[in-house]
Write a protein that holds these residues in place. Sequence first.
Motif, PDB file in Angstrom:
ATOM      1  N   PRO A   1      -1.161  -2.136 -11.301  1.00 33.80           N
ATOM      2  CA  PRO A   1       0.114  -1.780 -10.722  1.00 33.80           C
ATOM      3  C   PRO A   1      -0.209  -0.618 -10.197  1.00 33.80           C
ATOM      4  O   PRO A   1       0.829   0.098  -9.492  1.00 33.80           O
ATOM      5  N   GLY A   2      -1.225   0.414 -10.580  1.00 31.57           N
ATOM      6  CA  GLY A   2      -1.459   1.687  -9.693  1.00 31.57           C
ATOM      7  C   GLY A   2      -1.935   1.751  -8.718  1.00 31.57           C
ATOM      8  O   GLY A   2      -2.253   2.663  -7.887  1.00 31.57           O
ATOM      9  N   LEU A   3      -2.553   0.423  -8.174  1.00 31.81           N
ATOM     10  CA  LEU A   3      -3.262   0.203  -6.919  1.00 31.81           C
ATOM     11  C   LEU A   3      -2.189   0.215  -5.684  1.00 31.81           C
ATOM     12  O   LEU A   3      -2.938   0.098  -4.573  1.00 31.81           O
ATOM     13  N   ALA A   4      -0.831   0.011  -5.838  1.00 32.56           N
ATOM     14  CA  ALA A   4       0.000   0.031  -4.644  1.00 32.56           C
ATOM     15  C   ALA A   4      -0.290  -1.106  -3.779  1.00 32.56           C
ATOM     16  O   ALA A   4      -0.246  -1.106  -2.548  1.00 32.56           O
TER      17      ALA A   4
ATOM     18  N   LEU B   1     -10.815   6.936  -7.439  1.00 30.56           N
ATOM     19  CA  LEU B   1      -9.427   7.308  -6.390  1.00 30.56           C
ATOM     20  C   LEU B   1     -10.070   7.506  -5.181  1.00 30.56           C
ATOM     21  O   LEU B   1      -9.769   7.213  -3.945  1.00 30.56           O
TER      22      LEU B   1
ATOM     23  N   HIS C   1       0.145   6.385  -0.335  1.00 29.36           N
ATOM     24  CA  HIS C   1      -0.639   6.138  -1.381  1.00 29.36           C
ATOM     25  C   HIS C   1      -2.042   6.285  -0.922  1.00 29.36           C
ATOM     26  O   HIS C   1      -3.254   5.540  -1.394  1.00 29.36           O
TER      27      HIS C   1
ATOM     28  N   ARG D   1       1.980  15.829  -7.896  1.00 21.23           N
ATOM     29  CA  ARG D   1       0.883  14.832  -7.140  1.00 21.23           C
ATOM     30  C   ARG D   1      -0.567  15.276  -7.817  1.00 21.23           C
ATOM     31  O   ARG D   1      -0.772  16.452  -8.130  1.00 21.23           O
TER      32      ARG D   1
ATOM     33  N   TYR E   1      -6.440   0.068 -13.042  1.00 25.91           N
ATOM     34  CA  TYR E   1      -5.143  -0.302 -13.621  1.00 25.91           C
ATOM     35  C   TYR E   1      -4.208  -1.004 -12.489  1.00 25.91           C
ATOM     36  O   TYR E   1      -4.007  -0.298 -11.197  1.00 25.91           O
TER      37      TYR E   1
ATOM     38  N   GLN F   1      -2.779  13.154  -3.831  1.00 24.73           N
ATOM     39  CA  GLN F   1      -2.415  12.009  -3.362  1.00 24.73           C
ATOM     40  C   GLN F   1      -0.799  11.936  -2.730  1.00 24.73           C
ATOM     41  O   GLN F   1      -0.103  12.630  -3.280  1.00 24.73           O
TER      42      GLN F   1
ATOM     43  N   ASP G   1       2.409  10.331  -2.190  1.00 23.68           N
ATOM     44  CA  ASP G   1       3.283   9.114  -2.689  1.00 23.68           C
ATOM     45  C   ASP G   1       3.566   8.243  -1.724  1.00 23.68           C
ATOM     46  O   ASP G   1       4.132   7.170  -2.288  1.00 23.68           O
TER      47      ASP G   1
END
Length: 218
Positions: free
Chosen positions: A67-70, A35, A191, A163, A65, A186, A188
């Motif tokens: 979907p978690g990469l925005a 991250l 991102h 967060r 993952y 992080q 939100d």
Amino acid sequence: MFPSPLASSDAFPEVAAPLEETCAPTPRDLAATLLFALSRRGAQDARPVLLTASRAWFGEVGRPYGPGLAGLPLLLVPTATAAETLWVLEQALRSGAVSLALGAVDGATLAQTRRLEFAARHGEAVGVLLPRTLDALSAARRRWRISTAPSAPDADDLRAPGRGRLVAELTRGRGGERPGAWLLEQDDETHRLRLADRLADLGPPSIAGTGAPSGLAA
């Protein structure tokens, strides 16, 4: 208990250097390390990000993952050897086609890291190496040790995690940058990572090189 903040000249270096290194002290810190590495991409740079590593590394660590990469455009390039990983990393940086190139490789020589730094400058990109340790000589301007930290409390439900947070320890910085440690969380909305509300610098990194830095309350 948090020590007094350092002077503003020692603020967290948000703008990445052409070549940096990040290391996870323990396996549980790998996600936080990735991250942090992804956050070294320029905020306004729309070029994709490349992650290259051996097939064995991907088999051990797994893949990010999606979907978690925005919506982050991420290119994964599995390789057979460390030499191939370094080649892919250098070519991607030099091409100017990516904003950020990450390479999980151990044992890169000083000469090889110099080539990566030159390639990053040529392509106006950022290169981040992901070695298992920070022992070898390197041309990287900054070396980071990243540790997972307890999440922030959730404003609506104190029983729920808030967060995500991590501790970024700068163990070496060129050009007069002093070692230090910062608690990041992080955001939100954007991102991206930001300094947590009550934070500035947390003091020098831990001497042992594992776990949280001195001064960081659990």
